[in-house]
Design an enzyme around this catalytic site. Structure first.
Site, short mmCIF file in Angstrom:
data_model
loop_
_atom_site.label_atom_id
_atom_site.label_comp_id
_atom_site.label_asym_id
_atom_site.label_seq_id
_atom_site.Cartn_x
_atom_site.Cartn_y
_atom_site.Cartn_z
N SER A 139 33.64 39.60 42.16
CA SER A 139 34.57 38.64 41.58
C SER A 139 34.95 37.65 42.67
CB SER A 139 35.84 39.35 41.08
OG SER A 139 36.87 38.43 40.79
N TYR A 152 42.89 45.20 42.99
CA TYR A 152 41.64 44.66 42.46
C TYR A 152 40.94 43.79 43.49
CZ TYR A 152 38.51 42.20 39.22
OH TYR A 152 37.41 41.67 38.59
#
Length: 254
Positions: A139, A152
């Site tokens: 990501s 995350y």
């Protein structure tokens, strides 16, 4: 030759888009996920007959991850492509000072350990053949910090490091390892697991999304991510390994 591809978290969103892309190329796909209901729905939508199969798998359980790979090889005699797409947000919008002591452990299990286990199991079959393609779904949160997503973001940074290191071990033996870094993508996971935590942390999701899509001016379509995954999975990409490819409208340029 048609490929055999395993996609974790393949019943929706980016994973399902990847399955559609591989099927369009004539490949066979094995999609995994925790929900048999979602798996059945995904297979019905793919409508690919014997070229698509769902195998239940909770990627936080190493035994289930190993069984996913072994069952695939038992049925199809090989595994050519592994897409580690499963992952998610654990933080729930809380700053570090308010997180549970095991928050980071759970985030690492879901976003990093799962890829470690899947790669280890797949490499036991890829390396003896001298061929394989591994694509880890990272990501842009693995390259920058995003408020409210500390666990995350930390684990996606780690996944990129894992990707680069593993590539050093395997590329000379015919197995490439790369990471794809999407920006904010139009998936249920983003709506459910990213938007709420970001807003809970006191930030405007819409404004943040607008910044994180760079000059594109819109969020990313899952099919755009799948197109890059399909390319990296091709036999022609033997010279691309240990890299990360951003899909974010030019926002992240490193």
């Amino acid at each position: 030759m048609a490929k055999i591809a395993v996609i974790t978290g393949g019943t929706a969103g980016i994973g399902l888009a990847c399955a559609e892309a591989f099927l369009a190329d004539g490949d066979t796909v094995v999609i995994s996920g925790r929900s048999a209901e979602r798996g059945s729905k995904a297979l019905a939508g793919l409508d690919a007959g014997a070229r698509a199969r769902y195998i239940p798998c909770d990627v936080t359980d190493p035994a289930q991850v190993r069984e996913l790979i072994e069952e695939t090889v038992t049925e199809y005699r090989r595994i050519d492509v592994l897409v580690n797409n499963a992952g998610g947000v654990i933080d729930q919008g809380r700053p570090l000072s308010e997180l549970d002591e095991d928050n980071l452990d759970r985030a690492f299990t879901l976003n990093v350990n799962s890829a470690f286990w899947a790669c280890r199991a797949a490499l036991r079959h890829m390396l003896p053949r001298g061929y394989g393609r591994i694509i880890n779904m990272a990501s842009i949160a693995g390259k920058i910090g995003i408020p409210g997503l500390i666990g995350y973001s930390t684990t996606k940074h780690a996944l990129i490091g894992f990707t680069k290191t593993l590539a050093k071990e395997t590329t000379t033996r015919g197995v490439t390892v790369n990471a794809v870094c999407p920006g904010i993508t139009d998936t249920e996971l983003v709506e459910r697991e990213a938007k709420a935590p970001i807003e809970a942390a006191g930030f405007d999701f819409g404004q943040l999304a607008a910044r994180l899509t760079g000059d594109l001016g819109r969020i990313i379509d899952p099919a755009e991510v799948a197109a890059i995954v399909r390319t990296l999975a091709s036999p022609q990409c033997a010279a691309i390994s240990g890299t990360t490819i951003n899909i974010d409208g030019g926002y992240t340029q490193f």
